[in-house]
Design a protein around this motif. Structure first.
Motif, PDB file in Angstrom:
ATOM      1  N   ARG A   1     -28.736   6.335 -47.822  1.00  0.00           N
ATOM      2  CA  ARG A   1     -29.342   5.110 -47.611  1.00  0.00           C
ATOM      3  C   ARG A   1     -29.916   4.765 -46.275  1.00  0.00           C
ATOM      4  N   TYR A   2     -29.003   5.046 -45.432  1.00  0.00           N
ATOM      5  CA  TYR A   2     -29.355   4.554 -43.869  1.00  0.00           C
ATOM      6  C   TYR A   2     -29.141   5.640 -42.984  1.00  0.00           C
TER       7      TYR A   2
ATOM      8  N   GLU B   1     -25.259  -3.164 -40.846  1.00  0.00           N
ATOM      9  CA  GLU B   1     -25.286  -3.113 -42.414  1.00  0.00           C
ATOM     10  C   GLU B   1     -26.087  -4.631 -42.927  1.00  0.00           C
ATOM     11  N   ARG B   2     -25.723  -5.745 -42.367  1.00  0.00           N
ATOM     12  CA  ARG B   2     -26.635  -6.819 -42.442  1.00  0.00           C
ATOM     13  C   ARG B   2     -27.858  -6.888 -42.181  1.00  0.00           C
TER      14      ARG B   2
ATOM     15  N   GLY C   1     -29.638  -4.980 -44.684  1.00  0.00           N
ATOM     16  CA  GLY C   1     -30.092  -5.696 -45.869  1.00  0.00           C
ATOM     17  C   GLY C   1     -31.226  -6.629 -45.785  1.00  0.00           C
ATOM     18  N   MET C   2     -31.896  -7.124 -44.632  1.00  0.00           N
ATOM     19  CA  MET C   2     -32.884  -7.769 -44.389  1.00  0.00           C
ATOM     20  C   MET C   2     -34.247  -7.114 -44.584  1.00  0.00           C
TER      21      MET C   2
ATOM     22  N   SER D   1     -35.623  -5.955 -47.060  1.00  0.00           N
ATOM     23  CA  SER D   1     -36.325  -5.988 -48.211  1.00  0.00           C
ATOM     24  C   SER D   1     -37.861  -6.960 -48.203  1.00  0.00           C
TER      25      SER D   1
END
Length: 247
Positions: free
Chosen positions: A20-21, A116-117, A120-121, A123
């Motif tokens: 994913r990352y 990780e936060r 998540g931003m 998007s």
């Protein structure tokens, strides 16, 4: 002779299903700090790309960690010549195999949970950068007064020269969509600590949306940015700005 820097992902390295990352860690002579950094990473849904371009035992230490931590996907990129802070990030981003990429410092000033936060931003943005100076940020150990004054003066300079409204271009915690960063990576000219400014400048010129967010950050000391580095950074930014434009 100055060695060329990789600017494109090697054939066959991308994409990688299930990753994913991709998180890049520039690690110039980080033998003493790389073990505690990975000790503070309980898990990660992606690959951790450590870029080693120094002359100490960092690559061997990273290989040892990778052998002991099969739960993590760790890649060590070895270079026999100095890349510079920006050059190391470029090399790592070029080799990244995930659709979302980023980088953070090997000193652990920013924790893996914060990275990780930021991922998540993405998007709602093409890039997300952490800021130590926005309201809402948490500084668990502050820099010295002189370092803070220098940082604020540098930020004013960046606003004047490049028209960037970010409060903290130099925080070592940034994430991007891979397709967005690939649009500008091949045109990057800065390989030192001024790399962050040029990257944001070029992405802004391309019309990408970059979000700045407060971050939890802890000054770990032993800053790799020395007075000479700051002078070189300043000279590099002036030279960059004297070019016709970000093309």
């Amino acid at each position: 002779m100055k060695q060329p820097l990789p600017t494109m992902t090697p054939e066959g390295e991308r994409p990688a299903p299930g990753i994913r990352y991709s998180l890049v860690i520039p690690a110039y002579n980080e033998e003493s700090r790389i073990i505690p950094l990975f000790g503070a990473i309980p898990s990660f849904e992606g690959e951790l790309i450590v870029v080693c371009d120094g002359d100490d035992g960092t690559p061997d230490v990273v290989d040892g960690i990778a052998a002991r931590r099969p739960d993590l996907t760790i890649r060590c990129l070895r270079f026999g010549y100095r890349l510079g802070k920006g050059g190391g990030v470029i090399a790592g981003l070029a080799a990244a195999r995930a659709p979302l990429v980023g980088y953070f410092d090997a000193d652990g000033s920013t924790g893996i949970g914060e990275m990780e936060r930021l991922f998540g931003m993405l998007s709602d943005s093409d890039g997300v950068i952490g800021s130590r100076w926005m309201q809402g940020s948490t500084l668990r150990a502050r820099q010295s007064l002189m370092r803070r004054v220098e940082s604020r003066g540098f930020n004013i300079l960046i606003r004047v020269l490049f028209g960037l409204s970010f409060s903290d271009t130099q925080c070592g915690a940034k994430v991007f969509r891979k397709e967005a960063v690939d649009r500008v990576l091949g045109r990057m000219r800065s390989h030192g600590f001024e790399f962050d400014v040029e990257l944001l400048w070029r992405m802004k010129a391309e019309g990408f949306r970059i979000t700045e967010t407060p971050i939890e950050w802890q000054n770990k000391g032993d800053s790799r940015v020395r007075k000479l580095d700051m002078l070189r950074m300043f000279a590099g930014l002036i030279a960059l700005r004297l070019r016709p434009g970000p093309s």
